[in-house]
Structure formats: structure tokens, C-alpha cells
Scaffold this active site. Structure first.
Site: not given
Ligand SMILES: Cc1ncc(COP(=O)(O)O)c(C=O)c1O
Length: 391
Positions: A134, A179, A183, A208, A211
Site C-alpha cells: 500500500h 500486506e 488491497s 498489514d 483487509h
Molecule cells: C492495505 C492498506 N493499508 C493501509 C491503509 C490505510 O488505512 P486507513 O484508511 O485507516 O488510513 C489502507 C487503506 O486504504 C489499505 O488498503
């Protein structure tokens, strides 16, 4: 502008405004201009990461409103007088839930990822980062002013390349960052293999869970749990803005890491603490999480059904139970066309274009929630297939 100050160019003219207009015109010409659009009344929302359908559950929203009696704002940075007791309560309960030694609440997942990377970078760490990570992870590297010499990007899910990069790196402090459920494509990282690689190179694994939280794992603990790993030996970033239907994120990991974040993470230090109201809502959500197994199963069943249908109709898509369903159509114009076509049929979804995804992989990213009815899903599938047949 203050009264009496020398009059500058009006906001619509001058070199900066002209440069901005040129940039916007260029984005428009390339079909890449983004606009803020509310979900049209009556449309099925396929853009929400509210995987469990909590935001459209009037009873649950009403319960939160009725039972939470907290300040709306923290009033200051947590280190400077904004430390509401509810934060520690939430962090302690979340550590138990996630089965991790310690946790720290952040105002967003974006700030959490930036903080994790920037703080570890301060330990002279080298980063090994999946190519599809991300933007907040990438921006964390930028915030830490990490050059290519310390950020090793491996092709998406390419563990052989990662292994070679790890073998070739003489640094002693290494961080693998990924991740758990990606995402944009909704696919999952091979966490057991990544964990093994991390162990064999004495690297720290950062995951991360944005999702995956709430959707997979026992009581919705996330993909780490689903993959049979313990969160005790890794750092995880758990966002609250998606399946939890709130806002914020909780970083879990070793106690020393929590302390380091508090002392060195700029996006934590120099920002107002989270809303105590929201922190309490997260506590209530955490208590309820184990009871939402039916919702977890439902959204994953819907996902599998849609993916099977699309695959059967010739779309290139993996069969899995991931509620992020990418309908990859190639050009930005095609993604725009499909999203318009679906909107005309009552489905709200947005085209995803560069720089969010690589050139040539523009898509309509469908995000399913447990609130979608089977009849709506079938109608959606028929509409996408009909759009494909027209091309
Ligand atoms: C994989 C991933 N990490 C972090 C984030 C960021 O999270 P937040 O929306 O709480 O700032 C997102 C948001 O789109 C995401 O998809």
C-alpha cells in the site's frame, strides 16, 4: 488573506493556479481525474470496505450511539495531555484479542504504516517490501528518506526473489513488510513462508492486516491467525476503518516496539490523539467481533460465488473467498465505461487507475459486504457479463 495586506493575484490566476489548472486538464485528458462522489441514493455500494456490513446495520449503529458517552476529541497529542484512559483500555483488550504483547492506537492505517516504517528505519534497518504494498508503506519509506540501497522491492509474492535479496544483503537489521490480503487484487500473501524466511534471516516480519481484520481468523483476528501463525512474533497493522466500520488503526507487536513508536514515530507524536468516542466504539466492536461469524461466512460466500461466476464468463480472476474482487479491464477508458455501465444498473463502483495500480491493469474494484443480498449479487454478475459481451 488579511484585510489590508497587499493584494496578490486572485486565487484563480497567477503561475501556481495556472500550473494546477494545466495539471488537472492533463489528468482529465488521460481519464485519470479523480472526483469526490457520494454514493447515489438507492445504489448498491460496491466501494465500501465495510466487509461485515456494520455501517448499514441500523441496530448496531444505534447501539453505538446509545451506549457510548465519551468526548468526541482528545484535545491534544497523546504525549501532550491528550491521553484519554480509553486508549490504554482499548490497546490492552486488543493485545489480548490479537494475542500480541503490546498495541498502540493510531488515527489511521496510513499514519500507522508510515510510523512503523519510519521508526524501524531509525534502527538502520533494510526493508524488503512486496511490490504491491500500500501507498502508506511506500510513503513511510519516503518519510524516512530511505533510498534504493535500503529498500529492496520484490516482485509481488515472489519469494524466490525475496530470498535472493535477503541472501545478498549484508545488513544485520532486516524488515520484511507485506500486506496479508492485498488491497487491489484481494489475494493473500503466503505468510507461513514469509515467516520462515524472516526467521531464517533474523528479520522482523511486518504484516498489514487492513483487509483481513474482521473477515478471516478466529473471531475475525485476521489472516495471521487464519494462516496458523502467532501474532506474538511479528508486527501487525490492524486498521479499524474497514471491517470494523470505524476509523483508526492498532499496531501490535513487542513491547519495545510500542515504546519506540511512542518516542520516535512522527505521525504519532505530532498529531492529535484519536477521538475517545471512536476508541470506545472500537472497544465495543472488539467485544462483539466473536459473535459476527455468520457475517464473516456470508461475505466470503458471496465473494466466492461472484468470482466463480466471473471466471465462468471468461474474466481472468482467481477463485477464492476474498471480498475484494478486481474486474481487470486494461485501459482507463474501459474501467470508466464499466463503472458507468454498472451505475446505470444501480451498482456504485469506482474505476481504479494509475498511479493506484500499474498502467494497463485498470480495473473496477468490487468490494463486497455481508449486507449485499444474493439477488443483488446475481444481478451484478449478469450486468458485468453483459458489459463484457458488448466489447
Ligand atoms: C492495505 C492498506 N493499508 C493501509 C491503509 C490505510 O488505512 P486507513 O484508511 O485507516 O488510513 C489502507 C487503506 O486504504 C489499505 O488498503
Amino acid at each position: 488573506m488579511c484585510a489590508g495586506s497587499p493584494s496578490g493575484p486572485p486565487s484563480g490566476s497567477g503561475p501556481i493556479a495556472r500550473a494546477a489548472q494545466k495539471r488537472l486538464a492533463d489528468l482529465r485528458a488521460r481519464c485519470l481525474l479523480r472526483t469526490l462522489t457520494p454514493v447515489p441514493a438507492g445504489a448498491v455500494n460496491l466501494c465500501s470496505n465495510d466487509y461485515l456490513g456494520l455501517l448499514s446495520d441500523a441496530a448496531w449503529q444505534g447501539e453505538l450511539r446509545r451506549t457510548i458517552d465519551r468526548d468526541a476529541g482528545a484535545g491534544a497529542s497523546r504525549l501532550l495531555g491528550g491521553e484519554d484512559p480509553v486508549f490504554a483500555e482499548l490497546e490492552s483488550a486488543f493485545s489480548q484479542f490479537k494475542d500480541a504483547p503490546a498495541s498502540l492506537l493510531f488515527p489511521s492505517g496510513y499514519a500507522a504504516n508510515e510510523s512503523v516504517v519510519q521508526t524501524l528505519a531509525g534502527l538502520e534497518a533494510h526493508f524488503f517490501s512486496d511490490q504491491l504494498n500500500h501507498a502508506s508503506i511506500i510513503d513511510g519509506c519516503r518519510l524516512a528518506r530511505l533510498g534504493r540501497d535500503r529498500v529492496h522491492v520484490f516482485a509481488h509474492a515472489d519469494l524466490d526473489q525475496l530470498r535472493s535479496q535477503l541472501n545478498a544483503c549484508p545488513a544485520s537489521n532486516k524488515v520484511i513488510i507485506t500486506e496479508s490480503v492485498f488491497s487491489m487484487d484481494g489475494d493473500a500473501a503466503d505468510l507461513p513462508a514469509l515467516y520462515e524466511l524472516a526467521q531464517s534471516h533474523q528479520a522482523l516480519l511486518v504484516i498489514d492486516e487492513a483487509h483481513a481484520m474482521g473477515v478471516w481468523g478466529r473471531a475475525g483476528r485476521g489472516w495471521i491467525d487464519h494462516a496458523g501463525l502467532s501474532a506474538a512474533g511479528v508486527v501487525s497493522v490492524n486498521t479499524l476503518g474497514k471491517a470494523w466500520g470505524l476509523q483508526g488503526a492498532i499496531v501490535s507487536g513487542p513491547e519495545w516496539f510500542r515504546q519506540l513508536l511512542i518516542n520516535e514515530a512522527r505521525p504519532f507524536i505530532y498529531t492529535t490523539g484519536c477521538s475517545p468516542w471512536l476508541a470506545d466504539a472500537a472497544l465495543q466492536t472488539l467485544k462483539r467481533m466473536p459473535h459476527w461469524e455468520t457475517r464473516r461466512c456470508r461475505v466470503r460466500e458471496l465473494a466466492e460465488r461472484l468470482r466463480r461466476g466471473l471466471c465462468g464468463a471468461g474474466f481472468a480472476i482467481d477463485i477464492s473467498d476474498s471480498p475484494i474482487v478486481p474486474v481487470i479491464v486494461g485501459a482507463a477508458t474501459a474501467a470508466l465505461d464499466l463503472s458507468r455501465y454498472l451505475l446505470e444498473r444501480g451498482f456504485f463502483c469506482r474505476p481504479v487507475r494509475p498511479p493506484t495500480v500499474p498502467e494497463g491493469t485498470c480495473r473496477v474494484r468490487l468490494s463486497l459486504t455481508a449486507a449485499i443480498r444474493a439477488e443483488q449479487l446475481d444481478r451484478l454478475l449478469r450486468a458485468i457479463v453483459a458489459w463484457g459481451d458488448r466489447r
